[in-house]
Scaffold this active site. Structure first.
Site, short mmCIF file in Angstrom:
data_model
loop_
_atom_site.label_atom_id
_atom_site.label_comp_id
_atom_site.label_asym_id
_atom_site.label_seq_id
_atom_site.Cartn_x
_atom_site.Cartn_y
_atom_site.Cartn_z
CB SER A 131 -0.99 -0.11 1.22
OG SER A 131 -1.48 1.29 1.30
CE1 TYR A 136 -4.52 -2.42 5.16
CE2 TYR A 136 -3.63 -0.13 4.97
CZ TYR A 136 -4.15 -1.32 4.29
OH TYR A 136 -4.32 -1.36 2.91
P1 NAD Z 1 -11.88 -5.71 -0.51
O1 NAD Z 1 -12.58 -5.72 0.70
O2 NAD Z 1 -12.67 -5.85 -1.70
O3 NAD Z 1 -10.87 -6.71 -0.46
C1 NAD Z 1 -10.41 -7.44 0.80
C2 NAD Z 1 -10.52 -8.91 1.08
O4 NAD Z 1 -9.93 -9.57 2.13
C3 NAD Z 1 -11.95 -9.11 1.39
O5 NAD Z 1 -12.80 -9.28 -0.14
C4 NAD Z 1 -11.97 -10.39 2.06
O6 NAD Z 1 -12.44 -11.54 0.94
C5 NAD Z 1 -10.53 -10.65 2.24
N1 NAD Z 1 -10.51 -11.16 3.69
C6 NAD Z 1 -10.24 -10.01 4.76
N2 NAD Z 1 -10.28 -10.74 5.94
C7 NAD Z 1 -10.18 -12.21 5.46
C8 NAD Z 1 -9.87 -13.34 6.20
N3 NAD Z 1 -9.59 -13.23 7.54
N4 NAD Z 1 -9.90 -14.63 5.57
C9 NAD Z 1 -9.99 -14.41 4.18
N5 NAD Z 1 -10.16 -13.27 3.40
C10 NAD Z 1 -10.24 -12.25 4.15
O7 NAD Z 1 -10.74 -4.44 -0.46
P2 NAD Z 1 -9.55 -4.28 -1.56
O8 NAD Z 1 -9.47 -2.73 -0.97
O9 NAD Z 1 -9.71 -4.79 -2.78
O10 NAD Z 1 -8.45 -4.76 -0.63
C11 NAD Z 1 -7.48 -5.75 -1.34
C12 NAD Z 1 -6.07 -5.44 -0.70
O11 NAD Z 1 -5.92 -4.19 -1.23
C13 NAD Z 1 -6.05 -5.48 0.74
O12 NAD Z 1 -4.76 -6.10 0.86
C14 NAD Z 1 -5.91 -4.17 1.10
O13 NAD Z 1 -4.87 -3.86 2.31
C15 NAD Z 1 -5.01 -3.40 -0.08
N6 NAD Z 1 -4.98 -2.00 -0.57
C16 NAD Z 1 -6.23 -1.58 -0.67
C17 NAD Z 1 -6.19 0.03 -1.03
C18 NAD Z 1 -7.74 0.74 -0.80
O14 NAD Z 1 -7.75 1.88 -0.79
N7 NAD Z 1 -8.98 0.10 -1.01
C19 NAD Z 1 -5.21 0.69 -0.75
C20 NAD Z 1 -3.88 0.18 -0.64
C21 NAD Z 1 -3.81 -1.27 -0.41
#
Ligand code: NAD
Ligand code: MG
Length: 302
Positions: free
Chosen positions: A194, A207
């Site tokens: 991130s 986080y």
């Molecule tokens: P999202 O909510 O669509 O995806 C996160 C997924 O994590 C969930 O769909 C869920 O299936 C899974 N998850 C959470 N806890 C879990 C568990 N205990 N067991 C199994 N699965 C679990 O959101 P996203 O933003 O697409 O997140 C995906 C990745 O991107 C994450 O690692 C997040 O930290 C990272 N990220 C997101 C952003 C943002 O702004 N959205 C920015 C930087 C990084």
């Protein structure tokens, strides 16, 4: 504001106007949230992503594949010719069903493997089931993540700290450890870091720490397994329009302005991340390992 984008992903256009920008409706969902419930709906490339055979015949395990970035990656990988094992939490079945249907529409295998990756035994089982169901594993994409904003360190419980580290760091460790002995030369691992790895926000103390750990882990592991012909990289997104943010990752009152402060003036859509994961998974990136690839809307990683 409606996503007008979708079919335009390959046409030259102004990226500032390509997708919705603030203000957004204020909204919140219980953790982990559903893409289906978001307003506006995120674009995961459902109508736009075109495959070119870059992952033909590959076998990929993707965590968090039901929604957000993981869903966009699953759609793109399937259209590039890969069979997909998808992990998600069982409460996310409504989102996951849509992804399974999209993978099958691309005429690839979709192996749904719901379960909680905070559990070490489950992580090893996930890799086993992937190998059994797809006949091997040559791409591991760690996308699942947990993010809960808290104003003060005093509000971060040990339970939250554990859940964040277990989901973001331990699961990645367990899944890499389980998968590596079975990965052939040419295999790839992609972790999800991130902008928070490098520019941590005050409300994301736990986080952001996990995301910094993911960068160090990726760099060290890449050096360790390079001689086996296995590459390990990370993608570092900026603000992306996904359920993670609506389900406690961002304070609800901040959602209307979400992503408005980056140079491009809007949050990214999951569809804008998928091409980078495809590149890093495919042989096209054969000389890239230990790298962290920013997709941030203009904020520099370092
Ligand atoms: P999202 O909510 O669509 O995806 C996160 C997924 O994590 C969930 O769909 C869920 O299936 C899974 N998850 C959470 N806890 C879990 C568990 N205990 N067991 C199994 N699965 C679990 O959101 P996203 O933003 O697409 O997140 C995906 C990745 O991107 C994450 O690692 C997040 O930290 C990272 N990220 C997101 C952003 C943002 O702004 N959205 C920015 C930087 C990084
Ligand atoms: Mg989800």
């Amino acid at each position: 504001m409606k996503v007008k984008s979708a079919k335009n992903q390959y046409e030259m256009q102004d990226p500032v106007k390509q997708y919705p920008h603030p203000e957004f409706p204020e909204q919140s969902q219980p953790v982990p949230g559903l893409a289906q419930e978001m307003d506006p709906k995120p674009d995961h490339g459902e109508e736009s992503y075109q495959g070119f055979g870059r992952l033909k015949g590959r076998k990929a395990l993707i965590t968090g594949a039901d929604s957000g970035i993981g869903r966009a990656v699953a759609i793109a990988f399937a259209r590039e010719g890969a069979d997909i094992a998808l992990n998600y939490l069982s409460s996310e079945r409504p989102d996951a069903k849509e992804v399974v249907a999209l993978i099958e529409k691309a005429e690839r295998k979709a192996l749904a493997l719901p379960g909680d990756i905070q559990d070490e035994a489950f992580c090893f089982k996930l890799v086993d089931e992937t190998r059994k169901g797809l006949g091997g594993i040559d791409i591991l994409v760690n996308v699942a993540g947990h993010q809960i904003a808290q104003k003060s360190i005093a509000d971060i419980t040990t339970a939250q700290f554990d859940e964040t580290f277990k989901t973001n760091v331990y699961a990645m460790f367990w899944l890499c450890k389980a998968a590596l002995p079975h990965m052939p030369p040419g295999a790839t691992i992609i972790n999800t870091a991130s902008i928070q790895s490098f520019a941590p926000s005050p409300q994301l103390v736990d986080y952001a720490s996990t995301k910094a750990a993911i960068v160090a882990f990726t760099t060290a592991l890449a050096k360790q397994v390079a001689s086996q012909g296995i590459r390990v990289n990370a993608v570092a997104p900026g603000p992306i329009w996904t359920p993670l943010q609506a389900a406690g990752g961002t304070f609800p009152e901040k959602i209307p302005e979400f992503g408005g402060k980056v140079p491009l003036g809007r949050p990214g859509q999951p569809a804008e991340l998928a091409p980078i994961y495809v590149l890093l998974a495919s042989q096209e990136s054969s000389y890239v390992t230990g790298e962290v690839y920013g997709v941030t809307g203009g904020n520099p990683l370092r």
